[in-house]
Design an enzyme around this catalytic site. Structure first.
Site, PDB file in Angstrom:
ATOM      1  N   TYR A  80      13.209   0.750  -0.885  1.00 13.68           N
ATOM      2  CA  TYR A  80      12.577   1.494  -1.987  1.00 13.68           C
ATOM      3  C   TYR A  80      13.011   2.955  -1.944  1.00 13.68           C
ATOM      4  O   TYR A  80      13.406   3.529  -2.974  1.00 13.68           O
ATOM      5  CB  TYR A  80      11.054   1.380  -1.878  1.00 13.68           C
ATOM      6  N   SER A 120      10.550   8.769  -7.139  1.00 15.06           N
ATOM      7  CA  SER A 120       9.434   8.694  -6.197  1.00 15.06           C
ATOM      8  C   SER A 120       9.599   9.766  -5.135  1.00 15.06           C
ATOM      9  O   SER A 120      10.732  10.090  -4.744  1.00 15.06           O
ATOM     10  CB  SER A 120       9.375   7.320  -5.525  1.00 15.06           C
TER      11      SER A 120
END
Length: 267
Positions: free
Chosen positions: A142, A129
């Site tokens: 995350y 990501s």
């Protein structure tokens, strides 16, 4: 000969888009899902696999090899989102996130590398990501799990290169998928010191996903990587400013970059 591709988390979102695109391009595609029997009308076979359970990983990989005789490409796509003030995220949810986003892909790679060594070839694409390149407020876990996977990929590439195996990262920005619905949100606690700012941030994050790009862009990028005989270490796919934010982190002083992020998120 058509390449054999295994995609974890292939029943929805980015994984499904990649699988459908590669299927149309003539690849032999296998996807995975924790509950494949609940998925209807998949254009490619879905195998039962939970990246948190090593036995299901081994079984799925054995099934692919039994059916097709080889595995040419593994796309570590399965992952989950998590949001919240670090202080208020339950520790068990932090561990679950790392089990899925970090330890899971590692177990998949460990399971498939012996087969790729036998073949003297193979490609592993880890879906990380853009959030993994920076610590984002209320997305600390995350960012950490995806950033950790980026670094593991960098190291593992060097360990397996002599076996003819290639490994790369592809970091998406925001795409219009159902990831927000499956994301763990730490509850907004009434009276918490973070109540208002986290509540506002949660709405902003969901809006970013809803207005995100077409997952087909990720599928096309993965296809280009597979066609490349010498892929790069890192790929980024997303809106210009999302990708440019990584460049800014490299060139701006730390506190200036931090201030830019805080202004962006109205903190």
């Amino acid at each position: 000969m058509s390449k054999v591709v295994l995609i974890t988390g292939g029943s929805s979102g980015i994984g499904k888009s990649i699988g459908e695109f590669l299927h149309l391009k003539g690849f032999i595609v296998y996807g995975t899902s924790r509950n494949p029997n609940r998925i209807a009308n998949s254009v490619f076979p879905l195998l039962a696999l939970d990246v948190r359970k090593t036995d299901t990983i081994m079984t799925a990989i054995a099934q692919v090899i039994a059916r097709s005789g080889r595995i040419d490409v593994v796309i570590n796509n399965a992952g989950v989102g998590i949001t919240g003030p670090l202080e208020e995220i339950p520790t068990e949810e932090i561990k679950n996130n790392f089990e899925t986003n970090f330890f899971g892909p590692i177990e998949v790679m460990k399971a498939v590398l012996p087969q790729m060594r036998i073949q003297k070839s193979g490609l592993i694409i880890n879906v990380t990501s853009i959030a993994g390149y920076m610590g984002l407020p209320y997305r600390s876990i995350y960012s950490a799990s995806k950033g950790a996977l980026e670094l593991v990929t960098e190291a593992l590439r060097m360990e397996v290169k002599s076996f003819g195996i290639q490994i790369t990262n592809i970091a998406p920005g925001d795409f219009a998928t159902n990831i927000a619905s499956g994301r763990y949100h730490a509850p907004i606690v009434s009276g918490s010191a973070y109540e208002k700012v986290y509540g506002d941030m949660l709405q902003t994050m969901d809006a970013h996903v809803d207005s995100g790009g077409d997952p087909l862009e990720m599928a096309t990028a993965v296809y280009v990587i597979i066609q490349n005989t010498n892929p790069k270490i890192h790929y980024k796919v997303g809106a210009f400013m999302q990708k440019f934010s990584i460049v800014l982190k490299r060139i701006l002083p730390d506190k200036m970059y931090e201030k830019m992020l805080m202004n962006h998120y109205n903190l």
